[in-house]
Write an enzyme that holds these catalytic residues in place. Sequence first.
Site, PDB file in Angstrom:
ATOM      1  CG  ASP A  60      -8.090 -15.354 -22.762  1.00 28.06           C
ATOM      2  OD1 ASP A  60      -7.263 -14.548 -22.310  1.00 28.06           O
ATOM      3  OD2 ASP A  60      -7.796 -16.472 -23.221  1.00 28.06           O
ATOM      4  CG  ASN A  63       1.837 -13.416 -31.025  1.00 29.31           C
ATOM      5  OD1 ASN A  63       1.687 -12.545 -31.864  1.00 29.31           O
ATOM      6  ND2 ASN A  63       1.457 -13.263 -29.766  1.00 29.31           N
ATOM      7  CG  ASP A  72       1.701  -6.150 -32.262  1.00 27.57           C
ATOM      8  OD1 ASP A  72       1.408  -6.816 -31.241  1.00 27.57           O
ATOM      9  OD2 ASP A  72       2.814  -5.615 -32.424  1.00 27.57           O
ATOM     10  CG  ASP A 132      -4.396 -13.512 -25.115  1.00 28.04           C
ATOM     11  OD1 ASP A 132      -4.246 -13.307 -23.900  1.00 28.04           O
ATOM     12  OD2 ASP A 132      -4.426 -14.657 -25.606  1.00 28.04           O
TER      13      ASP A 132
END
Length: 316
Positions: A208, A216, A225, A251
């Site tokens: 993770d 982001n 991305d 993610d």
Amino acid sequence: MDETQLPRRVPARVALLAWLYGLSGAFSLLGALAPLAADTPVGLLAGLAGTGLTVGAALWVAGPRVPGVLLHGAQLLVAVLVALLASRSVTAAGVVGLGPVLIALGLYAAHFCSAAAARAHTAGAIVLVTAGVAAAPPDRVLLPWSVAAVTAAVLTEAQVRLSARLRADASTDPLTGLANRRAWEAEARRSLARARRSGEPLSVAVLDLDDFKVVNDRDGHGAGDRVLQDLAAHWTRRLRTSDLLGRHGGDEFVVCLPGTDLAGAREVLSRLDPATAPIGWSVGAATAGPGDTLTTLLQRADEELYSSKRDRRASR
């Protein structure tokens, strides 16, 4: 059990072949009961009707118990029976009317078999049935029959390529190119079943990303991305060819490590080297034990991952 649920238990690959046999048997029975010509081979049609209906019913009843090799044999048997019928057909219309069966065989193989097997099945069926057509009493049927044969070959090839693309799209995460959740879980379950049979260890790991939301929010989703793509490539280069890496969602990533116990899993995961990656991550791993399912393995790996995250936050 509700009887309306019974057809849903029959795999589509078996059900469609059963229907193909059943419909072919039904049409053969109609041909035997209402012959198109005086010299129609009624006895042959009756025999084909009995064979088609019997095999179709047997496939339907057996359902998921039908092995793959038997399905390949059943496809070959259809081609043989159609070739036999073609060789005894007494009218040109009867010969050319077998074309849709050949096309159906090709499309079925293209959808449910590997590309190589589908091409082999279709080529074999074309050769067998064309030989039957050549032996048929009517004259001048090879040219119209060749149209049906070429059509079957072209449609089969088109379906082979379309099916391959659809399978790839259905099993691949479009952003990272890794196995998506459904494909990864299906393959991991197969690996777990093999590990149970062989007695070899198997581990899974959950990874993770740390502070991915910050990336982001700060740099935009396009930057996020690119981080996911770079990280997928980074991990792929460092994992073994036998390891299966997948994107589980957002993610979170997962790795299936066949033939690997917990110590080996930690050694493999240590090679991923977060210092050279575009972002850091937390990881949890678990090794299969007696009675474990993929769900329980992932739960234990998740628990270790979040324990690691809590310890890291507490130490800041």
